[in-house]
Design a protein around this motif. Structure first.
Motif, PDB file in Angstrom:
ATOM      1  N   VAL A 162       0.868  -1.171   0.000  1.00 13.18           N
ATOM      2  CA  VAL A 162       0.000   0.000   0.000  1.00 13.18           C
ATOM      3  C   VAL A 162       0.906   1.224   0.000  1.00 13.18           C
ATOM      4  O   VAL A 162       1.920   1.235   0.700  1.00 13.18           O
ATOM      5  CB  VAL A 162      -0.912   0.023   1.248  1.00 13.18           C
ATOM      6  N   ARG A 163       0.563   2.252  -0.776  1.00 13.02           N
ATOM      7  CA  ARG A 163       1.421   3.432  -0.817  1.00 13.02           C
ATOM      8  C   ARG A 163       0.654   4.682  -0.432  1.00 13.02           C
ATOM      9  O   ARG A 163      -0.587   4.710  -0.471  1.00 13.02           O
ATOM     10  CB  ARG A 163       2.048   3.598  -2.198  1.00 13.02           C
ATOM     11  N   GLN A 164       1.430   5.690  -0.072  1.00 10.64           N
ATOM     12  CA  GLN A 164       0.859   6.973   0.332  1.00 10.64           C
ATOM     13  C   GLN A 164       1.735   8.088  -0.208  1.00 10.64           C
ATOM     14  O   GLN A 164       2.856   8.294   0.259  1.00 10.64           O
ATOM     15  CB  GLN A 164       0.757   7.056   1.852  1.00 10.64           C
ATOM     16  N   ALA A 165       1.244   8.788  -1.221  1.00  8.06           N
ATOM     17  CA  ALA A 165       1.966   9.922  -1.781  1.00  8.06           C
ATOM     18  C   ALA A 165       2.018  11.050  -0.758  1.00  8.06           C
ATOM     19  O   ALA A 165       1.167  11.120   0.145  1.00  8.06           O
ATOM     20  CB  ALA A 165       1.279  10.390  -3.059  1.00  8.06           C
ATOM     21  N   PRO A 166       2.989  11.937  -0.869  1.00 10.14           N
ATOM     22  CA  PRO A 166       3.136  13.020   0.110  1.00 10.14           C
ATOM     23  C   PRO A 166       1.856  13.829   0.279  1.00 10.14           C
ATOM     24  O   PRO A 166       1.293  14.332  -0.692  1.00 10.14           O
ATOM     25  CB  PRO A 166       4.255  13.879  -0.491  1.00 10.14           C
ATOM     26  N   GLY A 167       1.364  13.902   1.505  1.00  8.07           N
ATOM     27  CA  GLY A 167       0.169  14.673   1.800  1.00  8.07           C
ATOM     28  C   GLY A 167      -1.124  14.071   1.290  1.00  8.07           C
ATOM     29  O   GLY A 167      -2.177  14.722   1.349  1.00  8.07           O
ATOM     30  N   LYS A 168      -1.071  12.840   0.803  1.00 12.72           N
ATOM     31  CA  LYS A 168      -2.254  12.200   0.220  1.00 12.72           C
ATOM     32  C   LYS A 168      -2.705  11.010   1.057  1.00 12.72           C
ATOM     33  O   LYS A 168      -2.108  10.677   2.077  1.00 12.72           O
ATOM     34  CB  LYS A 168      -1.951  11.739  -1.213  1.00 12.72           C
ATOM     35  N   GLY A 169      -3.776  10.348   0.580  1.00 12.23           N
ATOM     36  CA  GLY A 169      -4.329   9.213   1.292  1.00 12.23           C
ATOM     37  C   GLY A 169      -3.678   7.894   0.906  1.00 12.23           C
ATOM     38  O   GLY A 169      -2.693   7.846   0.169  1.00 12.23           O
ATOM     39  N   LEU A 170      -4.254   6.823   1.411  1.00 14.82           N
ATOM     40  CA  LEU A 170      -3.728   5.484   1.168  1.00 14.82           C
ATOM     41  C   LEU A 170      -4.216   4.945  -0.171  1.00 14.82           C
ATOM     42  O   LEU A 170      -5.372   5.166  -0.560  1.00 14.82           O
ATOM     43  CB  LEU A 170      -4.196   4.540   2.281  1.00 14.82           C
ATOM     44  N   GLU A 171      -3.330   4.237  -0.858  1.00 15.27           N
ATOM     45  CA  GLU A 171      -3.688   3.607  -2.125  1.00 15.27           C
ATOM     46  C   GLU A 171      -3.141   2.181  -2.130  1.00 15.27           C
ATOM     47  O   GLU A 171      -1.934   1.972  -2.044  1.00 15.27           O
ATOM     48  CB  GLU A 171      -3.130   4.376  -3.318  1.00 15.27           C
ATOM     49  N   TRP A 172      -4.015   1.193  -2.250  1.00 14.13           N
ATOM     50  CA  TRP A 172      -3.584  -0.184  -2.393  1.00 14.13           C
ATOM     51  C   TRP A 172      -2.890  -0.337  -3.734  1.00 14.13           C
ATOM     52  O   TRP A 172      -3.368   0.165  -4.755  1.00 14.13           O
ATOM     53  CB  TRP A 172      -4.797  -1.111  -2.302  1.00 14.13           C
ATOM     54  N   VAL A 173      -1.741  -1.020  -3.760  1.00 13.82           N
ATOM     55  CA  VAL A 173      -0.937  -1.138  -4.973  1.00 13.82           C
ATOM     56  C   VAL A 173      -1.012  -2.542  -5.574  1.00 13.82           C
ATOM     57  O   VAL A 173      -1.219  -2.699  -6.784  1.00 13.82           O
ATOM     58  CB  VAL A 173       0.536  -0.794  -4.677  1.00 13.82           C
ATOM     59  N   ALA A 174      -0.790  -3.547  -4.740  1.00 10.02           N
ATOM     60  CA  ALA A 174      -0.744  -4.917  -5.249  1.00 10.02           C
ATOM     61  C   ALA A 174      -0.892  -5.889  -4.094  1.00 10.02           C
ATOM     62  O   ALA A 174      -0.608  -5.548  -2.950  1.00 10.02           O
ATOM     63  CB  ALA A 174       0.583  -5.180  -5.971  1.00 10.02           C
ATOM     64  N   ASN A 175      -1.324  -7.106  -4.436  1.00 10.00           N
ATOM     65  CA  ASN A 175      -1.322  -8.155  -3.429  1.00 10.00           C
ATOM     66  C   ASN A 175      -0.990  -9.489  -4.059  1.00 10.00           C
ATOM     67  O   ASN A 175      -0.968  -9.646  -5.284  1.00 10.00           O
ATOM     68  CB  ASN A 175      -2.629  -8.198  -2.638  1.00 10.00           C
ATOM     69  N   ILE A 176      -0.679 -10.463  -3.201  1.00  8.11           N
ATOM     70  CA  ILE A 176      -0.230 -11.767  -3.663  1.00  8.11           C
ATOM     71  C   ILE A 176      -0.751 -12.848  -2.717  1.00  8.11           C
ATOM     72  O   ILE A 176      -0.765 -12.686  -1.499  1.00  8.11           O
ATOM     73  CB  ILE A 176       1.312 -11.804  -3.774  1.00  8.11           C
ATOM     74  N   LYS A 177      -1.179 -13.941  -3.314  1.00  8.88           N
ATOM     75  CA  LYS A 177      -1.724 -15.058  -2.559  1.00  8.88           C
ATOM     76  C   LYS A 177      -0.618 -15.778  -1.784  1.00  8.88           C
ATOM     77  O   LYS A 177       0.567 -15.581  -2.070  1.00  8.88           O
ATOM     78  CB  LYS A 177      -2.404 -16.030  -3.533  1.00  8.88           C
TER      79      LYS A 177
END
Lengths: 125, 110
Positions: free
Chosen positions: A37-52
């Protein structure tokens, strides 16, 4: 103690590559889906990828498809994110997180119950 | 533009109660479970509520969650200055087939 520790962040030029790592401890790593999960400067959370658990299924947010690759090594209790063709908009703190997910009837539950402290990726010339 | 809509900020005095809303649609909140996360300044997010209204071990009962239709609400009672943080809702989106988060709400305890 259940713990996730990210590493590998840094400053990279646009178009460059970076590989993030996440070391897991204190739980049976191979039993869980894992996410970035990533968070750009001053921004909210963004799910990026997942793996089983066994690496047989991988999913990505549209903005990173074809550029990022998630992988894992259960023998080393480690999660990875290979990031290629990096763009300025990929600049963010990247968190490794443990997924808890499933289905009850027609309802899905999906949350992250353990998070690492994050590693910072800066894409700039 | 986030799939889930939260107010950018809320505020209340110490000891008071505050609620934070999270609005979505039938493809996410309406038909899936909601979770809430607390992010204290300069730290990683922390799970606060899962399955709409359950608290992980160690989370005080001052924090509560509820869901009705396509909206969810986080409630915090007995506000403390240490509760100042950003709060995010999250859920699975069955149409997009991704985990989605709200844009976050900054709580100020005056």
């Amino acid at each position: 103690e259940v713990q996730l520790v990210e590493s590998g962040g840094g400053l990279v030029q646009p178009g460059g590559s970076l590989r993030l790592s996440c070391a897991a401890s204190g739980f049976t790593f191979s039993s869980y889906w894992m996410s970035w999960v990533r968070q750009a400067p001053g921004k909210g959370l963004e799910w990026v990828a997942n793996i089983k658990q066994d690496g047989s299924e991988k999913y990505y947010v549209d903005s990173v498809k074809g550029r990022f690759t998630i992988s894992r090594d259960n023998a080393k209790n480690s999660l990875y994110l290979q990031m290629n063709s990096l763009r300025a908009e990929d600049t963010a703190v990247y968190y490794c997180a443990r997924d808890v997910r499933g289905r009850r009837g027609s309802y899905y539950y999906y949350y992250m119950d353990v998070w690492g402290k994050g590693t910072t990726v800066t894409v700039s010339s | 533009q986030s799939v889930l809509t939260q107010p950018p900020s809320v505020s209340a005095a110490p000891g008071q109660k505050v609620t934070i809303s999270c609005s979505g649609s039938s493809s996410n909140i309406g038909n899936n479970y909601v979770s809430w996360y607390q992010q204290l300044p300069g730290t990683a997010p922390k799970l606060l509520i899962y399955d709409n209204n359950k608290r992980p071990s160690g989370i005080p009962d001052r924090f509560s969650g509820s869901k009705s239709g396509t909206s969810a609400t986080l409630g915090i009672t007995g506000l403390q200055t240490g509760d100042e943080a950003d709060y995010y809702c999250g859920t699975w989106d069955s149409s997009l087939r991704v985990l989605v988060f709200g844009g976050g709400t900054k709580l100020t305890v005056l």
